[in-house]
Design a protein around this motif. Structure first.
Motif, mmCIF file in Angstrom:
data_model
loop_
_atom_site.group_PDB
_atom_site.id
_atom_site.type_symbol
_atom_site.label_atom_id
_atom_site.label_comp_id
_atom_site.label_asym_id
_atom_site.label_seq_id
_atom_site.Cartn_x
_atom_site.Cartn_y
_atom_site.Cartn_z
ATOM 1 N N MET A 199 0.884 -1.110 0.066
ATOM 2 C CA MET A 199 -0.183 -0.144 0.160
ATOM 3 C C MET A 199 0.920 1.265 -0.066
ATOM 4 S SD MET A 199 -2.576 -1.951 0.333
ATOM 5 C CE MET A 199 -2.362 -3.569 0.966
ATOM 6 N N ALA A 200 1.544 1.563 -0.975
ATOM 7 C CA ALA A 200 2.633 2.607 -0.991
ATOM 8 C C ALA A 200 1.975 4.033 -1.228
ATOM 9 C CB ALA A 200 3.395 2.390 -2.487
ATOM 10 N N ASP A 201 1.024 4.241 -1.782
ATOM 11 C CA ASP A 201 0.311 5.465 -2.082
ATOM 12 C C ASP A 201 -0.685 5.864 -1.034
ATOM 13 O OD1 ASP A 201 -2.260 5.243 -3.703
ATOM 14 O OD2 ASP A 201 -0.915 3.624 -4.456
ATOM 15 N N LYS A 242 -3.903 3.690 0.564
ATOM 16 C CA LYS A 242 -3.826 3.362 2.189
ATOM 17 C C LYS A 242 -5.194 3.593 2.677
ATOM 18 C CE LYS A 242 1.056 4.433 3.042
ATOM 19 N NZ LYS A 242 1.999 5.371 3.616
ATOM 20 N N VAL A 243 -5.814 4.722 2.031
ATOM 21 C CA VAL A 243 -7.308 5.274 2.803
ATOM 22 C C VAL A 243 -8.113 4.146 2.361
ATOM 23 C CG1 VAL A 243 -9.365 6.715 2.248
ATOM 24 C CG2 VAL A 243 -6.633 7.477 2.408
ATOM 25 N N LEU A 244 -8.199 3.753 1.288
ATOM 26 C CA LEU A 244 -9.248 2.527 0.821
ATOM 27 C C LEU A 244 -8.625 1.130 1.764
ATOM 28 C CD1 LEU A 244 -11.345 1.256 -0.817
ATOM 29 C CD2 LEU A 244 -9.703 0.754 -2.881
ATOM 30 N N LEU A 301 -6.018 -2.892 -4.994
ATOM 31 C CA LEU A 301 -6.484 -1.559 -4.330
ATOM 32 C C LEU A 301 -6.022 -0.416 -5.075
ATOM 33 C CD1 LEU A 301 -5.365 -2.441 -0.792
ATOM 34 C CD2 LEU A 301 -7.450 -2.205 -1.749
ATOM 35 N N ARG A 302 -5.103 -0.291 -5.715
ATOM 36 C CA ARG A 302 -4.671 1.008 -6.485
ATOM 37 C C ARG A 302 -5.467 1.069 -7.780
ATOM 38 N NH1 ARG A 302 -2.996 5.807 -6.584
ATOM 39 N NH2 ARG A 302 -2.113 6.261 -8.561
ATOM 40 N N THR A 317 -10.434 5.344 -9.126
ATOM 41 C CA THR A 317 -11.552 5.351 -9.719
ATOM 42 C C THR A 317 -12.310 6.524 -9.432
ATOM 43 O OG1 THR A 317 -12.871 3.761 -8.302
ATOM 44 C CG2 THR A 317 -11.697 2.837 -10.379
ATOM 45 N N PRO A 318 -13.260 7.057 -10.130
ATOM 46 C CA PRO A 318 -14.133 8.094 -9.792
ATOM 47 C C PRO A 318 -15.118 7.445 -8.627
ATOM 48 C CG PRO A 318 -13.970 8.195 -12.004
ATOM 49 C CD PRO A 318 -13.167 6.853 -11.742
ATOM 50 N N GLU A 319 -15.535 5.970 -8.788
ATOM 51 C CA GLU A 319 -16.393 5.570 -7.859
ATOM 52 C C GLU A 319 -15.786 5.647 -6.382
ATOM 53 O OE1 GLU A 319 -17.045 3.805 -12.045
ATOM 54 O OE2 GLU A 319 -15.431 4.210 -10.846
ATOM 55 N N TRP A 320 -14.431 5.203 -6.289
ATOM 56 C CA TRP A 320 -14.177 5.404 -5.162
ATOM 57 C C TRP A 320 -13.878 6.734 -4.725
ATOM 58 C CZ3 TRP A 320 -13.593 3.853 -0.418
ATOM 59 C CH2 TRP A 320 -12.890 4.293 0.524
#
Length: 101
Positions: free
Chosen positions: A1-3, A7-9, A82-83, A88-91
């Motif tokens: 989870m580098a970015d 990380k938030v997701l 995850l990335r 995505t606009p959805e997330w």
């Protein structure tokens, strides 16, 4: 989870998997749709990894063994999925909705 987006997701999915009743039915429904953006095998892997929607949470090793991968490969594939979802606009829309609650 580098970015940061991933990380938030990741943090949200952990929280949702552990405390599904804390998330509204609407948000849960949106999470289902978000995961549908992935191929079915990848979607199932994330559902199992995070223990979403009442599914038993599986360890990274269990998921790796089931996919005939090493733990490192399984972790890398989860991070890639995850990335893909995090950008995505959805997330982005779902994250805003979550932050309002």
């Amino acid at each position: 989870m580098a970015d940061d987006l991933s990380k938030v997701l990741h943090g949200f999915l952990i929280h949702f998997g552990q405390n599904p009743k804390v998330v509204s039915r609407q948000v849960g429904h949106y999470v289902e749709h978000l995961l549908h953006l992935l191929p079915p095998v990848h979607e199932a892997r994330l559902i199992s990894f995070y223990g979403l929607f009442g599914k038993t949470r599986l360890t990274l090793s269990q998921l790796a063994q089931a996919a005939n991968e090493t733990d490192a490969q399984a972790a890398e594939n989860i991070a890639k999925d995850l990335r893909k979802l995090a950008v995505t606009p959805e997330w982005q829309m779902l994250e805003k909705l979550i932050n309002k609650q």
